[in-house]
Design an enzyme around this catalytic site. Structure first.
Site, PDB file in Angstrom:
ATOM      1  CD  GLU A 225     -30.154  28.317  38.480  1.00 41.45           C
ATOM      2  OE1 GLU A 225     -29.758  27.287  37.890  1.00 41.45           O
ATOM      3  OE2 GLU A 225     -29.942  28.552  39.693  1.00 41.45           O
TER       4      GLU A 225
ATOM      5  CE  LYS B  68     -30.688  27.476  43.379  1.00 44.78           C
ATOM      6  NZ  LYS B  68     -29.634  27.353  42.333  1.00 44.78           N
TER       7      LYS B  68
ATOM      8  CB  CYS C  99     -31.281  25.227  39.926  1.00 42.20           C
ATOM      9  SG  CYS C  99     -30.043  24.196  39.166  1.00 42.20           S
TER      10      CYS C  99
HETATM   11  N1  ING Z   1     -27.022  23.635  40.128  1.00 45.15           N
HETATM   12  C1  ING Z   1     -26.951  22.302  40.521  1.00 45.15           C
HETATM   13  C2  ING Z   1     -28.268  21.623  40.828  1.00 45.15           C
HETATM   14  O1  ING Z   1     -28.705  21.472  41.953  1.00 45.15           O
HETATM   15  C3  ING Z   1     -25.614  20.613  41.487  1.00 45.15           C
HETATM   16  C4  ING Z   1     -25.964  22.069  41.613  1.00 45.15           C
HETATM   17  C5  ING Z   1     -24.819  20.186  40.412  1.00 45.15           C
HETATM   18  C6  ING Z   1     -26.116  19.699  42.392  1.00 45.15           C
HETATM   19  C7  ING Z   1     -24.529  18.813  40.281  1.00 45.15           C
HETATM   20  C8  ING Z   1     -25.844  18.334  42.258  1.00 45.15           C
HETATM   21  C9  ING Z   1     -25.046  17.892  41.204  1.00 45.15           C
HETATM   22  O2  ING Z   1     -28.848  21.151  39.852  1.00 45.15           O
HETATM   23  C10 ING Z   1     -27.717  24.683  40.643  1.00 45.15           C
HETATM   24  N2  ING Z   1     -27.596  25.854  39.989  1.00 45.15           N
HETATM   25  O3  ING Z   1     -28.397  24.584  41.636  1.00 45.15           O
END
Ligand code: ING
Length: 302
Positions: free
Chosen positions: A47, A125, A170
């Site tokens: 990503e 996304k 992601c």
């Molecule tokens: N990043 C993270 C993900 O869903 C996150 C956001 C970070 C969620 C830590 C939970 C814990 O992997 C992105 N870019 O979506």
């Protein structure tokens, strides 16, 4: 009969603020050539692969500095060398980037490119994590809700590489609905790039489980929809923020076929026989025969 696609999950180590797109494209090209040397036909990149993860910072409305992080065209001048190299090698790829679309609309996007270097399709996304206002209490921001719109193309699949291919990005990988919409279209290979900080400020007690949660959700998504899943990190410490690795290739059984060892630029390569999906899609997860949508209304109520 088998439909083997050799896939390379191409993890990127950190991309710092001062790294130019040309610097990153050089790294992507090196990974592409190494994957080709390994016999890969498809290379999946992370990503937002072209820049550092800029949603960790606050930008005021109208601050033109924010626009620097987006691509106005794909391929553009900085990325065309990657498309040209892939076409020269006859290797397809998936690339995540920040898209500045017509009318100034902003999306967190992934493009699927065929072995001839032309775009097969793109995904924008849908599950945008984090927040949209400045929250200075956080060690770092996570402003995807501010800097991107929710994707407007649904969860499409594409006929490519001898099978049915889809993409998620992601945070999408944490939501079973995302895989299921692809599964209902017969998806056999889902490529998922991610940038995942080790620390999640609102829930620090989750941090120790971050690597486990990463594989848990992708292994479940693969098995419950009879599909291969390729998870690809941009990993390591970016601008002082550690991000998880865990790049891997997962079989429809849910088993991990290949994974990287570290947090740098690294390949995980596996032969994915798309025919292995069939026994899951025609027995335990024969979605037409076994699902009971009439009882699932709550899933689509706001
Ligand atoms: N990043 C993270 C993900 O869903 C996150 C956001 C970070 C969620 C830590 C939970 C814990 O992997 C992105 N870019 O979506």
């Amino acid at each position: 009969m088998s439909r083997v696609v050799r896939v390379a999950a191409a993890q990127l180590g950190p991309v710092q603020r001062e790294h130019s797109r040309a610097d990153v494209v050089d790294r992507l090209g090196a990974l592409l050539r190494a994957a080709h040397a390994d016999g890969a036909q498809l290379v999946a990149f992370p990503e937002l692969a072209l820049t550092t993860f800029f949603p960790r910072w606050w930008y005021d409305d109208g601050d033109s500095a924010l626009d620097e992080w987006y691509e106005r065209e794909m391929p553009g001048p900085d990325t065309k060398p990657l498309f040209d190299e892939a076409a020269r090698l006859g290797v397809g790829f998936v690339l995540g980037y920040a898209e500045l679309a017509d009318g100034g609309r902003r999306f967190n996007t992934a493009v699927l490119v065929g072995p001839d270097g032309t775009e097969v399709g793109r995904y924008r996304k849908i599950h945008l994590p984090g927040h949209d206002e400045h929250e200075p209490w956080r060690r770092f921001q996570h402003l995807e809700k501010r800097y991107f719109e929710v994707g407007d193309r649904g969860f499409p699949t594409f006929d490519a590489f001898g099978g049915t291919v889809g993409m998620l990005i992601c945070n999408d990988r944490r939501w079973p609905e995302a895989y299921r919409v692809l599964g209902l279209q017969g998806v056999e290979l889902v490529c998922i790039g991610y940038n995942t900080p080790v620390h999640n400020p609102p829930a620090p007690e989750h941090d120790e489980h971050g690597d486990f949660h990463n594989h848990l959700v992708m292994q479940a998504g693969a098995y419950q929809n009879g599909t291969f899943v390729v998870g690809v990190a941009k990993a390591g410490e970016e601008e002082g923020v550690p991000m998880i690795g865990g790049t891997c290739i997962i079989h429809p059984s849910g088993r991990i076929l290949a994974e990287v060892a570290g947090l740098g630029d690294e390949l995980a390569v596996a032969d994915c026989d798309l025919d292995d999906c069939t026994s899951y899609k025609t027995t335990v997860f024969d979605l037409r025969r076994h699902r009971v949508p009439s009882q699932y209304r709550a899933l689509v109520d706001e």
